[in-house]
Design an enzyme around this catalytic site. Sequence first.
Site, PDB file in Angstrom:
ATOM      1  N   HIS A 101      -5.070   8.642   4.759  1.00 18.08           N
ATOM      2  CA  HIS A 101      -5.603   7.205   4.960  1.00 18.08           C
ATOM      3  C   HIS A 101      -4.656   6.617   5.764  1.00 18.08           C
ATOM      4  O   HIS A 101      -3.451   6.659   5.637  1.00 18.08           O
ATOM      5  CB  HIS A 101      -5.960   6.388   3.542  1.00 18.08           C
ATOM      6  CG  HIS A 101      -4.799   6.406   2.612  1.00 18.08           C
ATOM      7  ND1 HIS A 101      -4.418   7.695   2.007  1.00 18.08           N
ATOM      8  CD2 HIS A 101      -3.747   5.613   2.491  1.00 18.08           C
ATOM      9  CE1 HIS A 101      -3.497   7.216   1.296  1.00 18.08           C
ATOM     10  NE2 HIS A 101      -2.880   6.196   1.445  1.00 18.08           N
ATOM     11  N   HIS A 103      -3.314   2.754   6.601  1.00 21.50           N
ATOM     12  CA  HIS A 103      -3.067   1.400   6.477  1.00 21.50           C
ATOM     13  C   HIS A 103      -3.287   0.583   7.607  1.00 21.50           C
ATOM     14  O   HIS A 103      -2.212   0.855   8.456  1.00 21.50           O
ATOM     15  CB  HIS A 103      -1.776   1.150   5.508  1.00 21.50           C
ATOM     16  CG  HIS A 103      -1.532   1.859   4.105  1.00 21.50           C
ATOM     17  ND1 HIS A 103      -1.987   1.198   2.975  1.00 21.50           N
ATOM     18  CD2 HIS A 103      -1.336   2.989   3.964  1.00 21.50           C
ATOM     19  CE1 HIS A 103      -1.721   2.016   1.965  1.00 21.50           C
ATOM     20  NE2 HIS A 103      -1.279   3.171   2.732  1.00 21.50           N
TER      21      HIS A 103
HETATM   22  P1  AMP Z   1      -0.542   5.426  -0.307  1.00 23.06           P
HETATM   23  O1  AMP Z   1       0.508   4.885  -1.168  1.00 23.06           O
HETATM   24  O2  AMP Z   1      -0.320   5.279   1.028  1.00 23.06           O
HETATM   25  O3  AMP Z   1      -1.234   6.765  -0.755  1.00 23.06           O
HETATM   26  O4  AMP Z   1      -1.458   4.018  -0.612  1.00 23.06           O
HETATM   27  C1  AMP Z   1      -2.781   3.990  -1.464  1.00 23.06           C
HETATM   28  C2  AMP Z   1      -3.478   2.947  -1.340  1.00 23.06           C
HETATM   29  O5  AMP Z   1      -4.751   2.989  -1.911  1.00 23.06           O
HETATM   30  C3  AMP Z   1      -2.557   1.944  -2.172  1.00 23.06           C
HETATM   31  O6  AMP Z   1      -2.318   0.758  -1.093  1.00 23.06           O
HETATM   32  C4  AMP Z   1      -3.650   1.424  -2.937  1.00 23.06           C
HETATM   33  O7  AMP Z   1      -3.636  -0.100  -3.462  1.00 23.06           O
HETATM   34  C5  AMP Z   1      -4.865   1.679  -2.568  1.00 23.06           C
HETATM   35  N1  AMP Z   1      -6.105   2.069  -3.592  1.00 23.06           N
HETATM   36  C6  AMP Z   1      -6.088   2.958  -4.557  1.00 23.06           C
HETATM   37  N2  AMP Z   1      -7.138   3.063  -5.118  1.00 23.06           N
HETATM   38  C7  AMP Z   1      -8.144   2.110  -4.482  1.00 23.06           C
HETATM   39  C8  AMP Z   1      -9.374   1.775  -4.613  1.00 23.06           C
HETATM   40  N3  AMP Z   1     -10.249   2.107  -5.687  1.00 23.06           N
HETATM   41  N4  AMP Z   1      -9.862   0.802  -3.879  1.00 23.06           N
HETATM   42  C9  AMP Z   1      -9.347   0.221  -2.615  1.00 23.06           C
HETATM   43  N5  AMP Z   1      -7.822   0.797  -2.450  1.00 23.06           N
HETATM   44  C10 AMP Z   1      -7.039   1.439  -3.274  1.00 23.06           C
END
Ligand code: AMP
Length: 115
Positions: A101, A103
């Site tokens: 993903h 950001h």
């Molecule tokens: P990372 O640390 O780069 O893996 O980021 C994962 C991101 O996913 C974090 O910013 C979380 O807040 C976000 N996240 C986790 N679960 C969900 C969800 N169900 N809907 C939206 N964002 C999510």
Amino acid sequence: MLEECIFCRIIAGKIPADVVYADDQVFAFKDINPAAPVHILLIPREHLATFNDFEPRHKELIGHIALVLKKIAADQGLAEKGYRVLVNCGPESGQVVYHLHYHLLGGRPLGALLP
Ligand code: AMP
Ligand code: ZN
């Protein structure tokens, strides 16, 4: 789709999300725990665990991701103000969700990323 992957489940509509963009290749939704006024996650529909999983066959997808990020940033009113695109890859980056993903962060001064 990977049944146990939370982001695959969001794409499949099995977990609710605040969707801001979707097409045949990518999907974007608001981060559930926003680190900035605008915090959107852009993911490929194909389950790739990390940035390391990009292959030459993904060249078109990679370009598409860049253009969609640019469009979402503009739609969010960030084109001129500025924004940050960030990808975590692997344990030392702090990656938590193992579906690749991007950001998209903005809406406030983000500070220096590098020390
Ligand atoms: P990372 O640390 O780069 O893996 O980021 C994962 C991101 O996913 C974090 O910013 C979380 O807040 C976000 N996240 C986790 N679960 C969900 C969800 N169900 N809907 C939206 N964002 C999510
Ligand atoms: Zn997935």
